[in-house]
Motif scaffolding. Structure first.
Motif: not given
Length: 182
Positions: A159-180
């Motif tokens: 779900d949007h809210g929890p996933m948004q928090r997860f990505l903000r708290e895990s910037p490495g995962v966020y950046l790798r998903l963007l790059h992937h």
């Protein structure tokens, strides 16, 4: 700061695993009554039940199938597993309509999804694949893409809210998903 043993407390079952220290470690033990009181009034019990169910459903190997999710730390995996909500889906079903202002993300367990863009169906997404507009999730902007089920199966909804928090708290995962994605 990782934890274990929560499943037996929230499900009121005997412990299902042994834990062996590989190095010197300091552990904080919490009695069941204190733990239950500690999480009262929060969504922690629901998340831990979902985590326990998802571990039973073998989501760890599913995460190993994705090149970004496979590289998460065990703490990040545990957090993501606690957010994943299993949903049975049927061919033709729209999981995400373009313009959705709070888009969820999905991890395909079985079946297949297509991402719909300006020019119709895009890439097919099958077991182990992450499907989500990471930029829209983090920015809060509407998603410009749709997601349609093309083969019956099961997806894990993030779900949007929890996933948004997860990505903000895990910037490495966020950046790798963007790059992937690119």
């Amino acid at each position: 700061y990782e934890y274990f043993g929560e499943a037996s407390l929230v499900r009121d079952l005997p412990r299902s695993a042994d834990v062996v220290a590989l190095t010197e470690v300091t552990v904080l033990a919490i009695a069941k009554d204190a733990f239950v009181q500690f999480i009262e009034g929060t969504d922690a019990r629901e998340r831990m039940l979902r985590l326990s169910s998802n571990r039973d459903g073998r989501t760890w190997p599913l995460l190993d199938q994705h090149p970004v999710l496979a590289k998460m730390t065990s703490g990040q995996r545990t957090e993501l597993q606690s957010l994943m909500r299993a949903v049975e889906v049927r061919s033709g079903e729209m999981l995400l309509v373009p313009g959705t202002s709070t888009p969820p993300a999905f991890i395909v367990a079985s079946g297949a999804l297509d991402v719909l863009g300006d020019h119709g169906p895009g890439q097919r997404h099958e077991a182990g694949m992450f499907v989500g507009d990471v930029e829209a999730i983090t920015s809060g902007e509407p998603s410009q893409h749709g997601v349609q089920v093309v083969e019956d199966g099961t997806v894990y909804v993030l779900d949007h809210g929890p996933m948004q928090r997860f990505l903000r708290e895990s910037p490495g995962v966020y950046l790798r998903l963007l790059h992937h994605r690119s």
